[in-house]
Design an enzyme around this catalytic site. Structure first.
Site: not given
Ligand code: 5GP
Ligand code: ZN
Length: 111
Positions: A4, A7, A86, A92, A97, A99
């Site tokens: 993950c 994680c 999300n 989306g 994990h 957030h």
């Molecule tokens: P989700 O679409 O799952 O709500 O948001 C995931 C977020 O994680 C996205 O906005 C994406 O830009 C961010 N993200 C993806 N990979 C990484 C990473 O390796 N480091 C950081 N700091 N953010 C990431």
């Molecule tokens: Zn996790």
């Protein structure tokens, strides 16, 4: 080793631009920001999504939400900010994990 992404970030295996850390929570800047300020607050304990939270997560969820305005202010968002959670594929969510996105400092979409 966990597969993950968040994680691994929480464990320090993958670097991040840290905003805040304590025993339970980590906040770090999004790698692909949607606005001038865009960070995420995550629990260090793995939970897939808001859809997988139960009564035992009540305190953790409360802590995340109460931390958001404090960190937003520290990051200069004195005018306000947007929070986004999300949840699941239909919501989306890309990183499975839990957030909470905290976004601000520019023109934002209404939703
Ligand atoms: P989700 O679409 O799952 O709500 O948001 C995931 C977020 O994680 C996205 O906005 C994406 O830009 C961010 N993200 C993806 N990979 C990484 C990473 O390796 N480091 C950081 N700091 N953010 C990431
Ligand atoms: Zn996790």
């Amino acid at each position: 080793m966990s597969d993950c992404l968040f994680c691994r970030i929480a464990a320090g295996e993958i670097p991040c631009r840290k905003v805040y850390e304590d025993d339970e929570l980590l906040a770090f800047h999004d790698i692909n920001p949607a606005a001038p300020v865009h960070f995420m607050i995550v629990p260090k304990e793995h939970v897939d999504s808001l859809g997988e939270c139960h009564a035992r997560h009540e305190l953790l969820l409360g802590r995340i939400l109460l931390l958001a305005p404090l960190l937003a202010k520290e990051q200069g968002l004195s005018d306000g900010f947007k929070t986004v959670i999300n949840t699941g594929k239909g919501g989306g969510q890309v990183v499975m994990h839990l957030h909470v996105h905290v976004i601000g400092g520019g023109k934002l979409s209404h939703l």
